[in-house]
Design an enzyme around this catalytic site. Structure first.
Site, PDB file in Angstrom:
ATOM      1  N   ASN A 173       0.832  -1.201   0.000  1.00  0.00           N
ATOM      2  CA  ASN A 173       0.000   0.000   0.000  1.00  0.00           C
ATOM      3  C   ASN A 173       0.862   1.244   0.000  1.00  0.00           C
ATOM      4  O   ASN A 173       1.812   1.289  -0.800  1.00  0.00           O
ATOM      5  CB  ASN A 173      -1.146  -0.031   1.030  1.00  0.00           C
ATOM      6  CG  ASN A 173      -0.786  -0.185   2.477  1.00  0.00           C
ATOM      7  OD1 ASN A 173      -0.380  -1.244   2.897  1.00  0.00           O
ATOM      8  ND2 ASN A 173      -0.956   0.842   3.277  1.00  0.00           N
ATOM      9  N   ASP A 174       0.578   2.230   0.805  1.00  0.00           N
ATOM     10  CA  ASP A 174       1.149   3.581   0.665  1.00  0.00           C
ATOM     11  C   ASP A 174       2.607   3.675   0.203  1.00  0.00           C
ATOM     12  O   ASP A 174       3.464   2.967   0.726  1.00  0.00           O
ATOM     13  CB  ASP A 174       1.154   4.291   2.023  1.00  0.00           C
ATOM     14  CG  ASP A 174      -0.141   4.208   2.761  1.00  0.00           C
ATOM     15  OD1 ASP A 174      -1.105   3.669   2.220  1.00  0.00           O
ATOM     16  OD2 ASP A 174      -0.174   4.696   3.903  1.00  0.00           O
ATOM     17  N   GLN A 219       4.505   0.463   2.039  1.00  0.00           N
ATOM     18  CA  GLN A 219       3.863  -0.428   3.011  1.00  0.00           C
ATOM     19  C   GLN A 219       3.773  -1.804   2.369  1.00  0.00           C
ATOM     20  O   GLN A 219       3.229  -1.944   1.257  1.00  0.00           O
ATOM     21  CB  GLN A 219       2.474   0.111   3.362  1.00  0.00           C
ATOM     22  CG  GLN A 219       2.524   1.359   4.204  1.00  0.00           C
ATOM     23  CD  GLN A 219       2.953   1.057   5.638  1.00  0.00           C
ATOM     24  OE1 GLN A 219       2.161   0.637   6.446  1.00  0.00           O
ATOM     25  NE2 GLN A 219       4.228   1.267   5.948  1.00  0.00           N
ATOM     26  N   PHE A 260       4.443   1.314  10.180  1.00  0.00           N
ATOM     27  CA  PHE A 260       3.486   2.034   9.340  1.00  0.00           C
ATOM     28  C   PHE A 260       4.178   3.160   8.570  1.00  0.00           C
ATOM     29  O   PHE A 260       5.367   3.401   8.704  1.00  0.00           O
ATOM     30  CB  PHE A 260       2.342   2.573  10.209  1.00  0.00           C
ATOM     31  CG  PHE A 260       1.218   1.588  10.446  1.00  0.00           C
ATOM     32  CD1 PHE A 260       1.395   0.218  10.249  1.00  0.00           C
ATOM     33  CD2 PHE A 260      -0.037   2.022  10.865  1.00  0.00           C
ATOM     34  CE1 PHE A 260       0.361  -0.693  10.460  1.00  0.00           C
ATOM     35  CE2 PHE A 260      -1.079   1.129  11.080  1.00  0.00           C
ATOM     36  CZ  PHE A 260      -0.892  -0.230  10.880  1.00  0.00           C
ATOM     37  N   SER A 261       3.354   3.909   7.825  1.00  0.00           N
ATOM     38  CA  SER A 261       3.888   4.876   6.862  1.00  0.00           C
ATOM     39  C   SER A 261       4.752   5.967   7.481  1.00  0.00           C
ATOM     40  O   SER A 261       4.602   6.308   8.650  1.00  0.00           O
ATOM     41  CB  SER A 261       2.731   5.528   6.117  1.00  0.00           C
ATOM     42  OG  SER A 261       2.199   4.596   5.220  1.00  0.00           O
ATOM     43  N   ARG A 296      -0.005   8.932  13.515  1.00  0.00           N
ATOM     44  CA  ARG A 296       0.860   8.204  12.573  1.00  0.00           C
ATOM     45  C   ARG A 296       1.262   9.010  11.333  1.00  0.00           C
ATOM     46  O   ARG A 296       0.833  10.117  11.128  1.00  0.00           O
ATOM     47  CB  ARG A 296       0.165   6.926  12.117  1.00  0.00           C
ATOM     48  CG  ARG A 296      -1.176   7.132  11.430  1.00  0.00           C
ATOM     49  CD  ARG A 296      -1.795   5.795  11.043  1.00  0.00           C
ATOM     50  NE  ARG A 296      -3.146   5.924  10.546  1.00  0.00           N
ATOM     51  CZ  ARG A 296      -4.237   5.899  11.306  1.00  0.00           C
ATOM     52  NH1 ARG A 296      -4.134   5.762  12.616  1.00  0.00           N
ATOM     53  NH2 ARG A 296      -5.437   6.033  10.763  1.00  0.00           N
ATOM     54  N   GLU A 352      -4.960  10.971   7.133  1.00  0.00           N
ATOM     55  CA  GLU A 352      -3.765  10.128   7.099  1.00  0.00           C
ATOM     56  C   GLU A 352      -2.737  10.716   6.132  1.00  0.00           C
ATOM     57  O   GLU A 352      -3.072  11.452   5.209  1.00  0.00           O
ATOM     58  CB  GLU A 352      -4.137   8.711   6.640  1.00  0.00           C
ATOM     59  CG  GLU A 352      -5.152   8.025   7.557  1.00  0.00           C
ATOM     60  CD  GLU A 352      -5.382   6.562   7.207  1.00  0.00           C
ATOM     61  OE1 GLU A 352      -5.231   5.728   8.094  1.00  0.00           O
ATOM     62  OE2 GLU A 352      -5.720   6.267   6.041  1.00  0.00           O
ATOM     63  N   TRP A 389      -9.118   1.670   0.089  1.00  0.00           N
ATOM     64  CA  TRP A 389      -9.299   0.808   1.271  1.00  0.00           C
ATOM     65  C   TRP A 389     -10.693   0.180   1.323  1.00  0.00           C
ATOM     66  O   TRP A 389     -10.879  -0.863   1.933  1.00  0.00           O
ATOM     67  CB  TRP A 389      -9.088   1.607   2.564  1.00  0.00           C
ATOM     68  CG  TRP A 389      -7.659   1.807   2.909  1.00  0.00           C
ATOM     69  CD1 TRP A 389      -6.993   2.995   3.015  1.00  0.00           C
ATOM     70  CD2 TRP A 389      -6.681   0.791   3.210  1.00  0.00           C
ATOM     71  NE1 TRP A 389      -5.686   2.780   3.348  1.00  0.00           N
ATOM     72  CE2 TRP A 389      -5.470   1.438   3.476  1.00  0.00           C
ATOM     73  CE3 TRP A 389      -6.718  -0.606   3.262  1.00  0.00           C
ATOM     74  CZ2 TRP A 389      -4.305   0.747   3.799  1.00  0.00           C
ATOM     75  CZ3 TRP A 389      -5.555  -1.296   3.582  1.00  0.00           C
ATOM     76  CH2 TRP A 389      -4.372  -0.622   3.848  1.00  0.00           C
TER      77      TRP A 389
END
Ligand code: FRU
Length: 480
Positions: free
Chosen positions: A23-24, A40, A83-84, A152, A208, A291
């Site tokens: 992902n990201d 990710q 995480f990112s 985050r 986010e 998502w």
């Protein structure tokens, strides 16, 4: 749901993980003579799981080579996920990754929530070692009531006076998104400054993946809001991307927000990050997925998740303009062109077909006194399936619709955006790859991105018009 593993050919021009889930974009940077894209990553299946940071490098943002995984969730403070986050180079030539460590905590009702903290890793472009004093920013650093579970996706930059700044996404006591500013003199010890930008439920709930940069004498804040409500966002709902444009007073650390709009009006685009190229261009890449739909797949595949094409950014009339980077032009081949074609009804053109193409279309009303009703482009088409792009000049509306693309799940398959009124005149540039389409409208004023997993033999392209139009088409195949 019973999942069967399916082998899928990779896209031609879009980055995916070598295998597993992606992902990201993370730590998108130019370092030691090449672009670095971390992402990710869940290497053990094509479903989201404990997050690692995958790593790929490229000289041209098109051809990528995979490097070893940069971050593994193997410490007490990040055991449930890295995480990112982002990356910055230090003066001693080292590169620092700043990321969110996730550590699960069992709640009194038995549910599990991840406590999120900000951590560092230092490396040389290949190998990264976690900072021994991680985490460097925790719940202890923020005011009471600010969420420790939604905290985050740090981004980082260095001010002219040498101070490091980091923006971290967070949830305010009222449940809405906010972005917090932290500062550091040495990158290792951080101090909370203030709430830098508040959402206050204007665009969705939690925000986010913030990004913040200067572009064409503006300060630009990019973020990915969750749960957007259509009444607040030009008819768009769910998870999306937003940019706020304004000015930044670097001495007072104040962002003065002047305008805002969505970044991508399609179905699949999220969590973008930017990099400054050595020649000064600002380039953005987003995760080309959504998502709300990505965990509803029928089959498990050997890889899943794609990045968008890299898009060069500029600001014009308070809008973020996006355009495929010029490096993509070198992949163009087999040009087919039709000029000033006047038609109505349904039409196909010799040589205009394919799934990996770069298509430029300009349309106007044939009769300047009489607007046509609908222009529709159907692509990734066979006898059963197609995806369509429609322009309704009377409503100043463009719509992308993949309801008939063969997607098995009842998910969002349609989006529209309002375009400026140009009396039926419009320009599209459409980049198609095996599993995606990115539509750049009016020289990049608006973009609509969607994945399409239609079988690959669906390669036809057709045009359907109600009314009379004059059209100019140029089509290239794209070969990486
Ligand atoms: C955005 C996001 C981030 C988080 C990451 C987890 O897509 O939810 O907020 O860091 O993905 O994989």
């Amino acid at each position: 749901m019973c999942r069967e593993k399916k082998k899928l050919k990779k896209p031609e021009i879009h980055l995916t993980a070598d295998s597993g889930w992606m992902n990201d974009p993370n730590g998108f940077s130019y370092y030691k003579g090449q672009y670095h894209m971390f992402y990710q990553y869940h290497p053990f299946s094509s479903i989201w799981g404990p997050m690692h940071w995958g790593h790929a490098v490229s000289k041209d943002l098109i051809h990528w080579s995979y490097l070893p995984v940069a971050l593994v969730p193997d410490m007490k403070y990040d055991k449930d996920g890295c995480f990112s986050g982002n990356a910055i180079s230090l003066s001693d030539e080292k590169q620092v990754l700043i990321y969110t460590g996730v550590k699960n905590e069992i709640q009194t009702d038995g549910s599990v929530k991840g406590v999120q903290t900000q951590c560092l890793a230092i490396g040389d472009g290949i190998t990264y070692e976690k900072n021994k004093d991680n985490p460097v920013i925790t719940e202890m650093d923020i005011p009471n009531g600010f969420s420790r579970y939604d905290f985050r996706d740090p981004t980082i930059w260095k001010k002219k006076d040498g101070t490091y700044c980091s923006l971290v996404a967070n949830r305010a006591p009222n449940g809405s998104g906010q972005v917090l500013l932290f500062k550091s003199k040495d990158i290792f010890k951080w101090k909370y400054e203030k709430v830098f930008i508040k959402n206050d439920f204007r665009y969705g709930t939690m925000w986010e993946c913030p990004d913040f940069f200067e572009l064409d004498n503006n300060a630009v804040f990019v973020v990915s809001p969750m749960d957007i409500k259509e009444e607040n966002a030009e008819g768009y709902n769910g998870n999306g991307t937003l940019c706020l444009i304004g000015s930044y007073d670097e001495d007072a650390d104040v962002f003065d927000e002047k305008s805002g709009h969505l970044i991508d009006y399609g179905i699949d685009f999220y969590a973008p990050q930017t990099v400054e190229a050595p020649d000064g261009r600002k380039i953005m890449i987003g995760w080309m997925q959504n998502w709300d739909s990505c965990n509803l797949r029928v089959d498990e595949t050997d890889w899943y998740g794609q990045m968008s094409v890299p898009r060069e950014l500029s600001i014009q009339n308070n809008r973020l303009i996006q355009w495929p980077i010029q490096e993509l032009d070198d992949l163009r081949c087999n040009k087919v062109e039709y000029k000033n074609i006047v038609f109505t009804g349904e039409k196909r053109f010799d040589g205009i077909y394919g799934r990996i193409v770069d298509l430029e279309i300009q349309i106007e009303s044939e009769d300047s006194q009489k607007l046509f009703e609908i222009f529709e482009l159907r692509f990734a088409q066979n006898d059963v399936h197609y995806t369509s792009l429609k322009y309704l000049p009377g409503h100043n509306k463009v719509e992308i619709n993949r309801e008939l693309s063969g997607y098995e799940r009842a998910i969002i398959n349609k989006r529209h955006c309002k375009v400026k009124n140009q009396s039926g005149h419009i320009k599209f540039r459409i980049i198609m790859d095996r599993y995606s389409v990115e539509v750049f409208i009016n020289d990049g004023e608006q973009v609509m991105t969607s994945t399409i997993y239609t079988e690959q033999d669906a390669r036809d392209i057709s045009f359907i018009v109600q009314g009379n139009i004059k059209m100019h088409i140029v089509k290239y195949d794209l070969k990486a």
